[in-house]
Design a protein around this motif. Structure first.
Motif, PDB file in Angstrom:
ATOM      1  N   ARG A   8      -1.932   2.169  25.126  1.00 43.54           N
ATOM      2  CA  ARG A   8      -3.185   2.866  24.789  1.00 43.54           C
ATOM      3  C   ARG A   8      -2.969   4.239  24.173  1.00 43.54           C
ATOM      4  O   ARG A   8      -3.906   4.851  23.692  1.00 43.54           O
ATOM      5  N   HIS A   9      -1.749   4.760  24.222  1.00 43.68           N
ATOM      6  CA  HIS A   9      -1.448   6.056  23.625  1.00 43.68           C
ATOM      7  C   HIS A   9      -0.875   5.870  22.224  1.00 43.68           C
ATOM      8  O   HIS A   9      -0.437   4.780  21.861  1.00 43.68           O
ATOM      9  N   ARG A  10      -0.851   6.955  21.452  1.00 45.02           N
ATOM     10  CA  ARG A  10      -0.229   6.947  20.124  1.00 45.02           C
ATOM     11  C   ARG A  10       0.761   8.098  20.061  1.00 45.02           C
ATOM     12  O   ARG A  10       0.433   9.227  20.441  1.00 45.02           O
ATOM     13  N   ASP A  36       1.934   7.158  14.393  1.00 47.62           N
ATOM     14  CA  ASP A  36       0.941   6.258  14.982  1.00 47.62           C
ATOM     15  C   ASP A  36       1.567   5.034  15.652  1.00 47.62           C
ATOM     16  O   ASP A  36       1.129   3.904  15.458  1.00 47.62           O
ATOM     17  N   VAL A  37       2.599   5.271  16.461  1.00 45.22           N
ATOM     18  CA  VAL A  37       3.260   4.191  17.194  1.00 45.22           C
ATOM     19  C   VAL A  37       2.513   3.968  18.509  1.00 45.22           C
ATOM     20  O   VAL A  37       2.310   4.907  19.280  1.00 45.22           O
ATOM     21  N   MET A  63       8.396   6.567  28.005  1.00 48.43           N
ATOM     22  CA  MET A  63       7.459   6.040  27.016  1.00 48.43           C
ATOM     23  C   MET A  63       7.955   4.666  26.594  1.00 48.43           C
ATOM     24  O   MET A  63       9.078   4.531  26.142  1.00 48.43           O
ATOM     25  N   GLU A  64       7.109   3.664  26.773  1.00 46.63           N
ATOM     26  CA  GLU A  64       7.456   2.325  26.320  1.00 46.63           C
ATOM     27  C   GLU A  64       6.735   2.076  25.005  1.00 46.63           C
ATOM     28  O   GLU A  64       5.540   2.348  24.875  1.00 46.63           O
ATOM     29  N   ILE A  65       7.487   1.584  24.012  1.00 43.94           N
ATOM     30  CA  ILE A  65       6.933   1.294  22.687  1.00 43.94           C
ATOM     31  C   ILE A  65       7.359  -0.118  22.282  1.00 43.94           C
ATOM     32  O   ILE A  65       8.347  -0.644  22.806  1.00 43.94           O
TER      33      ILE A  65
END
Length: 110
Positions: A8-10, A36-37, A63-65
């Motif tokens: 939900r975060h960028r 904008d990941v 941070m998981e991406i």
């Protein structure tokens, strides 16, 4: 399969680049590598903080991406106007589905 709303975060992944100054000389600065990941940003609890700090140095969040090739611990992250140094990039142990970034809010500009 990903849970809906997990990312939900960028964030913006950034790299250091040498910029030539108009009057001569160079300056190192952070530039956007991948803006904008989608990410899940989780501040570490006391116990997680202690364990992560012992393993990776000063770490304040994870941070998981989604998986992106080329992400390295020499990069930085910009999240909510705050720069973070990447202390470790941990791959998904089962497949190339996501990366976990162990980060520290103490980033310097050089």
């Amino acid at each position: 399969m990903r849970r809906a709303g997990k990312y939900r975060h960028r964030i913006t992944l950034r790299v250091k680049e040498t910029v030539r100054l108009p009057l001569g000389g160079d300056r190192i600065e952070w530039v956007d590598w991948k803006p904008d990941v989608p990410a899940e940003v989780v501040p570490l609890s006391g116990r997680e903080f202690t364990a992560a700090t012992a393993e990776h140095g000063q770490v304040t969040a994870r941070m998981e991406i989604p998986y992106f090739p080329g992400v390295e611990n020499t990069m930085s992250v910009l999240f909510d106007g705050q720069p973070y140094a990447i202390r470790a990039v941990l791959p998904d142990p089962t497949a190339r589905q996501h990366l976990t970034l162990m980060v520290d809010a103490g980033l310097s500009d050089g």
